[in-house]
Design an enzyme around this catalytic site. Structure first.
Site, PDB file in Angstrom:
ATOM      1  N   ARG A 190      20.885  60.586   2.808  1.00  0.00           N
ATOM      2  CA  ARG A 190      20.339  59.500   3.627  1.00  0.00           C
ATOM      3  C   ARG A 190      19.190  58.845   2.858  1.00  0.00           C
ATOM      4  O   ARG A 190      18.267  59.513   2.406  1.00  0.00           O
ATOM      5  CB  ARG A 190      19.844  60.046   4.951  1.00  0.00           C
ATOM      6  CG  ARG A 190      19.451  58.964   5.896  1.00  0.00           C
ATOM      7  CD  ARG A 190      18.963  59.483   7.193  1.00  0.00           C
ATOM      8  NE  ARG A 190      19.989  60.051   8.036  1.00  0.00           N
ATOM      9  CZ  ARG A 190      19.750  61.063   8.873  1.00  0.00           C
ATOM     10  NH1 ARG A 190      18.566  61.619   8.915  1.00  0.00           N
ATOM     11  NH2 ARG A 190      20.705  61.507   9.639  1.00  0.00           N
TER      12      ARG A 190
ATOM     13  N   VAL B 201      12.967  69.401   9.600  1.00  0.00           N
ATOM     14  CA  VAL B 201      12.807  70.213   8.403  1.00  0.00           C
ATOM     15  C   VAL B 201      11.367  70.317   7.902  1.00  0.00           C
ATOM     16  O   VAL B 201      10.926  71.409   7.520  1.00  0.00           O
ATOM     17  CB  VAL B 201      13.788  69.751   7.293  1.00  0.00           C
ATOM     18  CG1 VAL B 201      13.442  68.369   6.758  1.00  0.00           C
ATOM     19  CG2 VAL B 201      13.843  70.754   6.166  1.00  0.00           C
TER      20      VAL B 201
ATOM     21  N   PHE C  71       9.462  73.866   7.684  1.00  0.00           N
ATOM     22  CA  PHE C  71       9.051  74.442   6.399  1.00  0.00           C
ATOM     23  C   PHE C  71       7.543  74.706   6.358  1.00  0.00           C
ATOM     24  O   PHE C  71       7.096  75.755   5.892  1.00  0.00           O
ATOM     25  CB  PHE C  71       9.433  73.510   5.234  1.00  0.00           C
ATOM     26  CG  PHE C  71      10.895  73.554   4.843  1.00  0.00           C
ATOM     27  CD1 PHE C  71      11.794  74.406   5.478  1.00  0.00           C
ATOM     28  CD2 PHE C  71      11.376  72.740   3.808  1.00  0.00           C
ATOM     29  CE1 PHE C  71      13.141  74.443   5.106  1.00  0.00           C
ATOM     30  CE2 PHE C  71      12.720  72.770   3.422  1.00  0.00           C
ATOM     31  CZ  PHE C  71      13.599  73.620   4.082  1.00  0.00           C
TER      32      PHE C  71
ATOM     33  N   SER D 234       8.402  69.987   9.504  1.00  0.00           N
ATOM     34  CA  SER D 234       7.551  70.831  10.353  1.00  0.00           C
ATOM     35  C   SER D 234       8.007  72.289  10.262  1.00  0.00           C
ATOM     36  O   SER D 234       7.174  73.202  10.185  1.00  0.00           O
ATOM     37  CB  SER D 234       7.528  70.319  11.792  1.00  0.00           C
ATOM     38  OG  SER D 234       8.826  70.070  12.259  1.00  0.00           O
TER      39      SER D 234
ATOM     40  N   GLY E 179      21.139  73.307   0.337  1.00  0.00           N
ATOM     41  CA  GLY E 179      19.882  72.583   0.097  1.00  0.00           C
ATOM     42  C   GLY E 179      20.046  71.368  -0.799  1.00  0.00           C
ATOM     43  O   GLY E 179      19.056  70.744  -1.189  1.00  0.00           O
TER      44      GLY E 179
ATOM     45  N   TYR F 154      23.280  61.734  20.488  1.00  0.00           N
ATOM     46  CA  TYR F 154      22.135  60.963  19.969  1.00  0.00           C
ATOM     47  C   TYR F 154      22.630  59.746  19.201  1.00  0.00           C
ATOM     48  O   TYR F 154      22.209  58.622  19.471  1.00  0.00           O
ATOM     49  CB  TYR F 154      21.300  61.879  19.073  1.00  0.00           C
ATOM     50  CG  TYR F 154      20.023  61.252  18.562  1.00  0.00           C
ATOM     51  CD1 TYR F 154      18.974  60.952  19.429  1.00  0.00           C
ATOM     52  CD2 TYR F 154      19.846  60.990  17.203  1.00  0.00           C
ATOM     53  CE1 TYR F 154      17.789  60.400  18.955  1.00  0.00           C
ATOM     54  CE2 TYR F 154      18.664  60.434  16.726  1.00  0.00           C
ATOM     55  CZ  TYR F 154      17.647  60.142  17.599  1.00  0.00           C
ATOM     56  OH  TYR F 154      16.472  59.590  17.129  1.00  0.00           O
ATOM     57  N   ASP F 155      23.563  59.979  18.247  1.00  0.00           N
ATOM     58  CA  ASP F 155      24.022  58.884  17.382  1.00  0.00           C
ATOM     59  C   ASP F 155      24.680  57.770  18.201  1.00  0.00           C
ATOM     60  O   ASP F 155      24.355  56.590  18.061  1.00  0.00           O
ATOM     61  CB  ASP F 155      25.039  59.395  16.351  1.00  0.00           C
ATOM     62  CG  ASP F 155      24.479  60.493  15.453  1.00  0.00           C
ATOM     63  OD1 ASP F 155      23.387  60.996  15.741  1.00  0.00           O
ATOM     64  OD2 ASP F 155      25.145  60.854  14.470  1.00  0.00           O
ATOM     65  N   GLU F 156      25.610  58.178  19.066  1.00  0.00           N
ATOM     66  CA  GLU F 156      26.327  57.170  19.856  1.00  0.00           C
ATOM     67  C   GLU F 156      25.434  56.607  20.960  1.00  0.00           C
ATOM     68  O   GLU F 156      25.571  55.449  21.351  1.00  0.00           O
ATOM     69  CB  GLU F 156      27.618  57.742  20.444  1.00  0.00           C
ATOM     70  CG  GLU F 156      28.645  58.155  19.389  1.00  0.00           C
ATOM     71  CD  GLU F 156      29.294  56.967  18.653  1.00  0.00           C
ATOM     72  OE1 GLU F 156      28.780  55.834  18.718  1.00  0.00           O
ATOM     73  OE2 GLU F 156      30.330  57.179  18.004  1.00  0.00           O
ATOM     74  N   GLY F 157      24.515  57.438  21.466  1.00  0.00           N
ATOM     75  CA  GLY F 157      23.548  56.945  22.458  1.00  0.00           C
ATOM     76  C   GLY F 157      22.724  55.806  21.872  1.00  0.00           C
ATOM     77  O   GLY F 157      22.555  54.753  22.482  1.00  0.00           O
TER      78      GLY F 157
HETATM   79  N1  UDP Z   1      17.132  71.574   7.641  1.00  0.00           N
HETATM   80  C1  UDP Z   1      16.937  72.742   6.940  1.00  0.00           C
HETATM   81  N2  UDP Z   1      16.123  73.684   7.480  1.00  0.00           N
HETATM   82  C2  UDP Z   1      15.497  73.533   8.667  1.00  0.00           C
HETATM   83  C3  UDP Z   1      15.688  72.318   9.376  1.00  0.00           C
HETATM   84  C4  UDP Z   1      16.519  71.373   8.840  1.00  0.00           C
HETATM   85  O1  UDP Z   1      17.476  72.931   5.838  1.00  0.00           O
HETATM   86  O2  UDP Z   1      14.752  74.445   9.092  1.00  0.00           O
HETATM   87  C5  UDP Z   1      17.993  70.536   7.046  1.00  0.00           C
HETATM   88  C6  UDP Z   1      19.016  69.938   7.990  1.00  0.00           C
HETATM   89  O3  UDP Z   1      20.190  70.724   8.036  1.00  0.00           O
HETATM   90  C7  UDP Z   1      19.229  68.576   7.354  1.00  0.00           C
HETATM   91  C8  UDP Z   1      17.851  68.225   6.794  1.00  0.00           C
HETATM   92  O4  UDP Z   1      17.166  69.461   6.654  1.00  0.00           O
HETATM   93  O5  UDP Z   1      20.148  68.665   6.293  1.00  0.00           O
HETATM   94  C9  UDP Z   1      17.046  67.297   7.699  1.00  0.00           C
HETATM   95  O6  UDP Z   1      17.092  67.865   8.994  1.00  0.00           O
HETATM   96  P1  UDP Z   1      16.210  67.347  10.202  1.00  0.00           P
HETATM   97  O7  UDP Z   1      16.541  68.207  11.381  1.00  0.00           O
HETATM   98  O8  UDP Z   1      14.783  67.260   9.795  1.00  0.00           O
HETATM   99  O9  UDP Z   1      16.674  65.850  10.460  1.00  0.00           O
HETATM  100  P2  UDP Z   1      18.077  65.076  10.353  1.00  0.00           P
HETATM  101  O10 UDP Z   1      17.901  64.165   9.185  1.00  0.00           O
HETATM  102  O11 UDP Z   1      19.202  66.042  10.125  1.00  0.00           O
HETATM  103  O12 UDP Z   1      18.203  64.370  11.650  1.00  0.00           O
END
Ligand code: UDP
Length: 320
Positions: A285, A196, A200, A198, A216, A154-157
């Site tokens: 980020r 994350v 949660f 959706s 976390g 994804y990143d390099e794409g």
């Molecule tokens: N994450 C988490 N639980 C989840 C899904 C994601 O703790 O059920 C974490 C994931 O490891 C990352 C952050 O939440 O550190 C954001 O993940 P997401 O997949 O939403 O997007 P990303 O920013 O990593 O592309």
């Protein structure tokens, strides 16, 4: 945009049945576009996201993979390339296809833009910054990206796609635009999306454990979908061409804190379950949006995290 102009514009939205794409198609129709053609292979998008749009004769859906678009020669004025799974879980399922979508798909759409003298926008990503060693990330930061790992497809794409956009502009003078989208959430995300917020919200509503990866403490900055859509319109509308532009909300928060907000707003008594941190998961980020604020006059994120999550909870309640 002025309605007068919009009624002459025919747009193609690649990935138009996805989370961001479906919101964009709806908005373009709402502001009076002459026609919106939505192309999607439905790998992560869904017809459910666009079911209200089918009734409009200004909307057309074509089930198609953008890597196989060579013979598509319909004249369009604007192209929005949003076709690619954006959730790590989804884009890692078929990494070669993810990479092909970013590269072959981009070439096909850029060729279409070139033939039609159309404006074309690439939905790039904050993932081009990788696991950043500066914060916040501004557009002139070149990133810290692993070219040989599970996120690389994804990143390099997307980095390759940005390169193609750069070169099609330099070599063929194609009118290109690039946005780098930071974590975005809202209604129309799939229950199985895997990102994350959706995850949660769905877990909290079902009474399941909230899955926190790692301790976390890693951070993200979350943008509500409506703010992103407004930003996309401003970027396409702008008559001046720029390089990549960050679109995100600079409000940075740890994943732990996010879980607390979701529990509070859902009123759920779910407990937390800690899981392994996936490889190459960025530690932090946060977008620097100074450029976007300067050139997209009047644009800035307006929806607070609490407000956006409350709307997202409402959406998932109706889906579960
Ligand atoms: N994450 C988490 N639980 C989840 C899904 C994601 O703790 O059920 C974490 C994931 O490891 C990352 C952050 O939440 O550190 C954001 O993940 P997401 O997949 O939403 O997007 P990303 O920013 O990593 O592309």
């Amino acid at each position: 945009m002025k309605k007068k102009q919009n009624k002459h514009i025919k747009a193609l939205v690649a990935g138009g049945a996805g989370f961001v794409g479906s919101h964009l198609c709806r908005e373009l129709l709402d502001i009076g576009y002459k026609q919106v053609i939505c192309i999607d292979d439905l790998s992560t998008g869904s017809l459910d996201n666009i079911k209200d749009l089918h009734e409009m004769n200004r909307f057309r859906f074509i089930k198609r993979d953008i890597t196989e678009l060579v013979d598509f020669n319909e004249a369009v004025d604007e192209i929005y390339n949003l076709a690619c799974p954006a959730s790590p879980i989804q884009y890692q399922k078929n990494p070669i296809q993810t990479f092909k979508t970013s590269i072959y798909g981009c070439i096909n759409l850029l060729e279409l833009a070139r033939q039609n003298d159309a404006r074309i926008l690439l939905a790039s990503t904050s993932e081009v910054y990788g696991n950043p060693d500066v914060s916040p990330q501004s557009e002139n930061y070149w990133g810290c990206v692993n070219s040989y790992g599970i996120r690389s497809c994804y990143d390099e794409g997307k980095r390759g796609a940005e390169t193609l956009f750069h070169d099609y502009h330099e070599v063929f003078n194609v009118n290109t635009r690039i946005i780098r989208i930071f974590n975005t959430y809202g209604p129309s995300m799939s229950i199985e999306d895997g990102r994350v917020i959706s995850n949660f919200v769905v877990q909290a509503l079902k009474g399941d454990k909230l899955t926190i990866n790692g301790d976390g403490k890693q951070t993200r900055s979350f943008q509500y979908i409506d703010d992103l859509i407004k930003g996309i319109l401003c970027v396409m509308e702008d008559d001046v061409q720029h390089g990549p532009i960050n679109l995100g909300n600079p409000n940075e928060i740890s994943i732990m804190k996010l879980s607390e907000i979701v529990l509070k707003l859902t009123g759920s008594s779910s407990i937390i379950s800690y899981q392994c941190l996936p490889k190459d998961d960025p530690v932090r980020r946060r977008p620097d949006i100074a450029l976007a604020k300067k050139i997209l006059k009047g644009w800035e994120p307006r929806v607070s995290l609490e407000e956006g999550i409350a709307k997202t909870i409402e959406y998932f309640r109706t889906k579960l």
